[in-house]
Design a protein around this motif. Structure first.
Motif, PDB file in Angstrom:
ATOM      1  N   ILE A 279      30.906  57.016  71.800  1.00 22.64           N
ATOM      2  CA  ILE A 279      30.452  56.651  73.142  1.00 22.64           C
ATOM      3  C   ILE A 279      29.176  57.448  73.400  1.00 22.64           C
ATOM      4  O   ILE A 279      29.204  58.676  73.516  1.00 22.64           O
ATOM      5  CB  ILE A 279      31.521  56.968  74.191  1.00 22.64           C
ATOM      6  N   GLY A 280      28.061  56.720  73.489  1.00 24.34           N
ATOM      7  CA  GLY A 280      26.790  57.423  73.513  1.00 24.34           C
ATOM      8  C   GLY A 280      26.585  58.072  72.158  1.00 24.34           C
ATOM      9  O   GLY A 280      26.641  57.425  71.132  1.00 24.34           O
ATOM     10  N   LYS A 281      26.397  59.369  72.138  1.00 18.79           N
ATOM     11  CA  LYS A 281      26.260  60.092  70.876  1.00 18.79           C
ATOM     12  C   LYS A 281      27.449  61.015  70.630  1.00 18.79           C
ATOM     13  O   LYS A 281      27.395  61.882  69.757  1.00 18.79           O
ATOM     14  CB  LYS A 281      24.959  60.910  70.877  1.00 18.79           C
ATOM     15  N   VAL A 282      28.529  60.809  71.405  1.00 21.11           N
ATOM     16  CA  VAL A 282      29.708  61.666  71.308  1.00 21.11           C
ATOM     17  C   VAL A 282      30.826  60.930  70.581  1.00 21.11           C
ATOM     18  O   VAL A 282      31.104  59.761  70.872  1.00 21.11           O
ATOM     19  CB  VAL A 282      30.191  62.096  72.710  1.00 21.11           C
ATOM     20  N   THR A 283      31.453  61.601  69.608  1.00 17.31           N
ATOM     21  CA  THR A 283      32.566  61.022  68.868  1.00 17.31           C
ATOM     22  C   THR A 283      33.890  61.517  69.439  1.00 17.31           C
ATOM     23  O   THR A 283      34.106  62.723  69.586  1.00 17.31           O
ATOM     24  CB  THR A 283      32.484  61.382  67.377  1.00 17.31           C
ATOM     25  N   TRP A 284      34.747  60.578  69.755  1.00 17.72           N
ATOM     26  CA  TRP A 284      36.059  60.886  70.310  1.00 17.72           C
ATOM     27  C   TRP A 284      37.142  60.454  69.334  1.00 17.72           C
ATOM     28  O   TRP A 284      36.977  59.488  68.594  1.00 17.72           O
ATOM     29  CB  TRP A 284      36.274  60.143  71.636  1.00 17.72           C
ATOM     30  N   GLN A 285      38.268  61.157  69.367  1.00 17.73           N
ATOM     31  CA  GLN A 285      39.402  60.772  68.517  1.00 17.73           C
ATOM     32  C   GLN A 285      40.607  60.477  69.382  1.00 17.73           C
ATOM     33  O   GLN A 285      40.933  61.220  70.319  1.00 17.73           O
ATOM     34  CB  GLN A 285      39.743  61.867  67.508  1.00 17.73           C
ATOM     35  N   LEU A 286      41.289  59.364  69.061  1.00 23.87           N
ATOM     36  CA  LEU A 286      42.494  58.971  69.796  1.00 23.87           C
ATOM     37  C   LEU A 286      43.660  59.771  69.235  1.00 23.87           C
ATOM     38  O   LEU A 286      44.048  59.594  68.080  1.00 23.87           O
ATOM     39  CB  LEU A 286      42.730  57.473  69.633  1.00 23.87           C
ATOM     40  N   ILE A 287      44.210  60.673  70.045  1.00 23.42           N
ATOM     41  CA  ILE A 287      45.234  61.582  69.543  1.00 23.42           C
ATOM     42  C   ILE A 287      46.634  61.275  70.066  1.00 23.42           C
ATOM     43  O   ILE A 287      47.623  61.741  69.505  1.00 23.42           O
ATOM     44  CB  ILE A 287      44.882  63.048  69.885  1.00 23.42           C
ATOM     45  N   GLY A 288      46.746  60.508  71.153  1.00 24.82           N
ATOM     46  CA  GLY A 288      48.059  60.210  71.707  1.00 24.82           C
ATOM     47  C   GLY A 288      48.068  58.863  72.400  1.00 24.82           C
ATOM     48  O   GLY A 288      47.034  58.389  72.880  1.00 24.82           O
TER      49      GLY A 288
ATOM     50  N   ALA B 269      53.731  58.538  71.412  1.00 26.58           N
ATOM     51  CA  ALA B 269      53.525  58.974  70.034  1.00 26.58           C
ATOM     52  C   ALA B 269      52.221  59.745  69.951  1.00 26.58           C
ATOM     53  O   ALA B 269      51.266  59.460  70.672  1.00 26.58           O
ATOM     54  CB  ALA B 269      53.497  57.778  69.080  1.00 26.58           C
ATOM     55  N   GLY B 270      52.195  60.746  69.067  1.00 22.87           N
ATOM     56  CA  GLY B 270      50.978  61.517  68.850  1.00 22.87           C
ATOM     57  C   GLY B 270      50.996  62.844  69.556  1.00 22.87           C
ATOM     58  O   GLY B 270      52.050  63.447  69.768  1.00 22.87           O
ATOM     59  N   ALA B 271      49.809  63.334  69.921  1.00 26.87           N
ATOM     60  CA  ALA B 271      49.632  64.662  70.490  1.00 26.87           C
ATOM     61  C   ALA B 271      49.157  64.552  71.932  1.00 26.87           C
ATOM     62  O   ALA B 271      48.349  63.692  72.268  1.00 26.87           O
ATOM     63  CB  ALA B 271      48.621  65.461  69.661  1.00 26.87           C
ATOM     64  N   PHE B 272      49.665  65.462  72.776  1.00 26.65           N
ATOM     65  CA  PHE B 272      49.329  65.454  74.194  1.00 26.65           C
ATOM     66  C   PHE B 272      49.050  66.873  74.659  1.00 26.65           C
ATOM     67  O   PHE B 272      49.529  67.836  74.059  1.00 26.65           O
ATOM     68  CB  PHE B 272      50.471  64.845  75.015  1.00 26.65           C
ATOM     69  N   ASN B 273      48.297  66.986  75.769  1.00 28.83           N
ATOM     70  CA  ASN B 273      47.988  68.307  76.294  1.00 28.83           C
ATOM     71  C   ASN B 273      49.007  68.757  77.332  1.00 28.83           C
ATOM     72  O   ASN B 273      48.740  69.659  78.122  1.00 28.83           O
ATOM     73  CB  ASN B 273      46.566  68.341  76.871  1.00 28.83           C
TER      74      ASN B 273
END
Length: 480
Positions: free
Chosen positions: A282-291, A366-370
């Motif tokens: 998104i723009g120049k930022v890379t995000w990862q779907l963790i949850g 499923a996955g990781a959450f804060n």
């Protein structure tokens, strides 16, 4: 600055602040207490869990024209997760705390109370309280224990040290009531901030976080689900609460060996539009779907929420409903809201009218959450709207949070994730194809008697069947 010899190993231990009472030896982990005439060894301090935080001992910045540096840290754990408290030393000799929780930051300093403060048991999330003649809304109450520490600290703390805290907010203003010493709390007041606002320097970069996050110094632990043995794909150190995609076990990853907090009898798989581990640019930022999790209201309407993370930018949510997609983020500055019964809320001189008030229940995760999440969790949701922007307040017995969301076109979501296996085609409404087949079946049954009626009517029946088929073939396939 005062330098003493560690009574355990003899290494040098620095006390940069005169207000510091103890310091943790970085070589042997001994907790060194500064006394009038000598230093004492209070025993070993547990190592902190090297998490995703960008802060570290030695980080520095500026707040309201005052320079500061980070000289200490305690790590605290409570029922729903964990957070860091960084001990700050300002250039003028004053001290304070930088709270670091799930990508949200607050700076507070101790101050005297001008009136009686509420008892811990009397604080309820969502209610209003007067603190030094200002009205604050209770955001959260938690009972926590210290699980690790570093550097200098202003009080005696170690493994097993416990506290009860209440956080309250008013706009960007922030108050913490600390009941560690009994029923009379210590008052800390400050505001919500960002690392960019404080012009922070000497932060950890992405590579440093990848090398250390999710393990104690020098010890890398592999994370397989202790319930079923399946590998859990997640970003190490990003969170301490995990949900196994295979068996739905809820795991605590805040220790070197993951522990099972709860197991689920319902392990039915859920097909989601976006997959765990997918990356978005998104723009120049890379995000990862963790949850990812699915939730439903009391009328059975469901939706899917995806948690994305970037080491520098923090967290945000993508929400998928039958009406479309939206992007949502937790708000650090809170709206004005008179009470849970009020029909409006306002922020930045914009009024939002209340749309809905409903319970939301986690169906699957499923996955990781804060924070700790599990199937069956219930929150009360209040939604407000102004134009295309929505605010949502989520309330439980212990916590109130606010988030702001705006709509996003699916084509935009698809462009963020690119042509990857994770960016699969969105699910079609289940009624489209089935309704067409049902109509054809009924029409076919009614057409049977006409097959034996050699009139012009059968011609129009055939035309109707062909029209329905062509409509589904050419137009239904384009419907996402």
């Amino acid at each position: 600055m005062q330098i003493v010899a560690c009574p355990s190993c003899g290494a040098q231990v620095q006390f940069k602040s005169h207000a510091s009472v103890v310091a943790v030896c970085e070589y042997c982990r001994a907790t060194v207490m500064k006394d009038a005439d000598a230093v004492k060894d209070l025993g070993k301090m547990s190592a902190v869990l090297e998490d995703y935080t960008r802060l570290q001992i030695g980080s520095a910045g500026t707040l309201a024209g005052r320079g500061f540096s980070v000289v200490g840290r305690i790590q605290l754990k409570y029922a729903a997760g964990m957070w860091n408290e960084w001990y700050l030393l300002f250039d003028d000799g004053a001290t304070g705390w930088l709270g670091d929780s799930s990508g949200q930051y607050t700076v507070t300093t101790a101050m005297d109370a001008t009136s009686a403060l509420p008892a811990f048991e009397d604080i309820v999330a969502g209610r209003h309280y007067n603190i030094n003649d200002e009205r604050f809304t209770a955001a959260e109450t938690r009972s926590a224990s210290c699980i690790g520490g570093q550097g200098e600290l202003p009080f005696k703390v170690g493994a097993g040290w416990q506290t009860r805290v209440a956080d309250l907010r008013h706009g960007s203003a922030f108050v913490t009531l600390d009941y560690a010493d009994g029923d009379t709390p210590v008052l800390y007041k400050g505001l919500a901030v960002t690392l960019e606002q404080m012009q922070c320097q000497l932060l950890r970069d992405d590579e440093q976080i990848r090398q250390t996050a999710g393990r104690y110094r020098g010890r890398l632990e592999a994370l397989d689900c202790p319930s079923c043995g399946s590998a859990i794909g997640y970003l190490p150190g990003v969170t301490t609460s995990l949900v196994c995609p295979a068996c739905q076990a809820v795991l605590d990853a805040s220790t070197p060996q993951a522990q099972i907090l709860a197991q689920s009898a319902n392990v039915t798989g859920v097909r989601t539009t976006l997959a765990l581990g997918a990356t978005a640019t998104i723009g120049k930022v890379t995000w990862q779907l963790i949850g990812a999790m699915t939730r439903a209201d009391d009328e059975g309407s469901g939706w899917t929420e995806y948690l994305l993370y970037n080491t520098a930018a923090g967290f945000f949510w993508l929400v998928e409903t039958d009406q479309g997609w939206s992007r949502s983020a937790v708000m650090a500055s809170w709206p004005e809201w008179a009470s849970v019964k009020a029909d409006s809320a306002s922020i930045d001189q914009v009024s939002f009218r209340k749309l809905y008030d409903y319970p939301a229940t986690v169906q699957w995760a499923a996955g990781a959450f804060n924070w700790r999440v599990a199937a069956g969790d219930v929150v009360r949701v209040f939604e407000f709207e102004s134009g295309q922007t929505r605010l949502a307040a989520e309330l439980t017995g212990e916590e109130l949070t606010w988030s702001r969301s705006t709509p996003v076109a699916f084509d935009q979501v698809r462009s963020w994730f690119g042509d990857t296996p994770a960016a699969i085609a969105p699910k079609k409404p289940p009624s489209t194809g089935s309704a067409t087949r049902f109509a054809l079946w009924i029409l076919g049954l009614n057409a049977i008697p006409l097959l034996f009626n050699f009139s012009g009517t059968i011609f129009w029946v055939v035309i109707a069947i062909v029209a329905i088929y062509l409509s589904e073939h050419f137009f239904g396939a384009k419907n996402p």
